[in-house]
Design a protein around this motif. Structure first.
Motif, PDB file in Angstrom:
ATOM      1  N   ARG A  38       0.838  -1.196   0.000  1.00  0.00           N
ATOM      2  CA  ARG A  38       0.000   0.000   0.000  1.00  0.00           C
ATOM      3  C   ARG A  38       0.879   1.255   0.000  1.00  0.00           C
ATOM      4  O   ARG A  38       0.659   2.185  -0.778  1.00  0.00           O
ATOM      5  CB  ARG A  38      -0.900  -0.054   1.235  1.00  0.00           C
ATOM      6  CG  ARG A  38      -1.985   0.935   1.275  1.00  0.00           C
ATOM      7  CD  ARG A  38      -3.015   0.627   2.350  1.00  0.00           C
ATOM      8  NE  ARG A  38      -2.448   0.374   3.662  1.00  0.00           N
ATOM      9  CZ  ARG A  38      -2.986  -0.434   4.568  1.00  0.00           C
ATOM     10  NH1 ARG A  38      -4.098  -1.086   4.305  1.00  0.00           N
ATOM     11  NH2 ARG A  38      -2.433  -0.589   5.736  1.00  0.00           N
ATOM     12  N   LEU A  58      -8.303  -2.482  -2.725  1.00  0.00           N
ATOM     13  CA  LEU A  58      -7.700  -3.788  -2.476  1.00  0.00           C
ATOM     14  C   LEU A  58      -8.676  -4.804  -3.040  1.00  0.00           C
ATOM     15  O   LEU A  58      -9.835  -4.879  -2.607  1.00  0.00           O
ATOM     16  CB  LEU A  58      -7.493  -4.056  -0.982  1.00  0.00           C
ATOM     17  CG  LEU A  58      -7.157  -5.513  -0.608  1.00  0.00           C
ATOM     18  CD1 LEU A  58      -5.879  -5.992  -1.281  1.00  0.00           C
ATOM     19  CD2 LEU A  58      -7.078  -5.682   0.894  1.00  0.00           C
ATOM     20  N   PHE A  78      -3.468  -4.276  -5.037  1.00  0.00           N
ATOM     21  CA  PHE A  78      -3.563  -2.930  -4.471  1.00  0.00           C
ATOM     22  C   PHE A  78      -3.494  -1.987  -5.658  1.00  0.00           C
ATOM     23  O   PHE A  78      -2.499  -2.013  -6.398  1.00  0.00           O
ATOM     24  CB  PHE A  78      -2.399  -2.664  -3.515  1.00  0.00           C
ATOM     25  CG  PHE A  78      -2.394  -3.604  -2.335  1.00  0.00           C
ATOM     26  CD1 PHE A  78      -2.951  -3.213  -1.128  1.00  0.00           C
ATOM     27  CD2 PHE A  78      -1.854  -4.880  -2.434  1.00  0.00           C
ATOM     28  CE1 PHE A  78      -2.965  -4.077  -0.042  1.00  0.00           C
ATOM     29  CE2 PHE A  78      -1.872  -5.756  -1.354  1.00  0.00           C
ATOM     30  CZ  PHE A  78      -2.419  -5.345  -0.155  1.00  0.00           C
TER      31      PHE A  78
END
Length: 154
Positions: A38, A58, A78
């Motif tokens: 992330r 996600l 992601f």
């Protein structure tokens, strides 16, 4: 303490570009690789052409045989939404979420408490091929007033 709201929504097709891994939930939790990916994607967001909005997705794609457990590897993506696919960096992936009807479960509370919401989803909706999380602001994920939208196909 987490809480959630449930609704049925129609979603349009969404094009995504980002980073992906194939790993089990237990390994993701143990290594904290999700948080690392992330942050890496956020650091490299300028490389994602035609990006729309600032939120991040996600996508969790489970094994199609329905025999998922926390030890079974599955695909985690992601990604940022893009208007259209342009040049995609070599180590990134593209993915298209199909349009359709989804159950939208809103998790309210810290991301670290999302397990309670997934327990509710698992008990209510059972085995499914994919979960979609949308994080409006990854910097507030541990705040008590945080909100994560989770979409489950119907």
């Amino acid at each position: 303490m987490s809480s959630y709201l449930v609704d049925v929504v129609e979603r349009k097709e969404v094009h995504l570009v980002g980073l992906a891994i194939k790993e089990s939930l237990n390994k993701v939790m143990e290594t904290k690789i999700g948080g690392k990916l992330r942050k890496e994607l956020e650091r490299r967001q300028s490389e994602v052409e035609n990006r729309t909005g600032s939120g991040m997705y996600l996508i969790q794609i489970y094994p199609q045989d329905g025999h998922w457990t926390p030890d079974v590897p599955y695909r985690h993506i992601f990604a940022y939404e893009v208007e259209s696919f342009a040049r995609i960096p070599g180590d990134m992936v593209s993915y298209t979420l199909p349009a359709g009807r989804f159950i939208k479960v809103v998790h309210k509370g810290a991301e670290s408490q999302i397990g309670d919401t997934y327990d509710f989803i698992n008990q209510t909706y059972g085995v499914r091929p994919i979960d979609i999380e949308y994080w409006n602001d990854i910097h507030t994920l541990e705040n008590e007033d945080n909100q994560i939208d989770i979409y489950v196909p119907r």
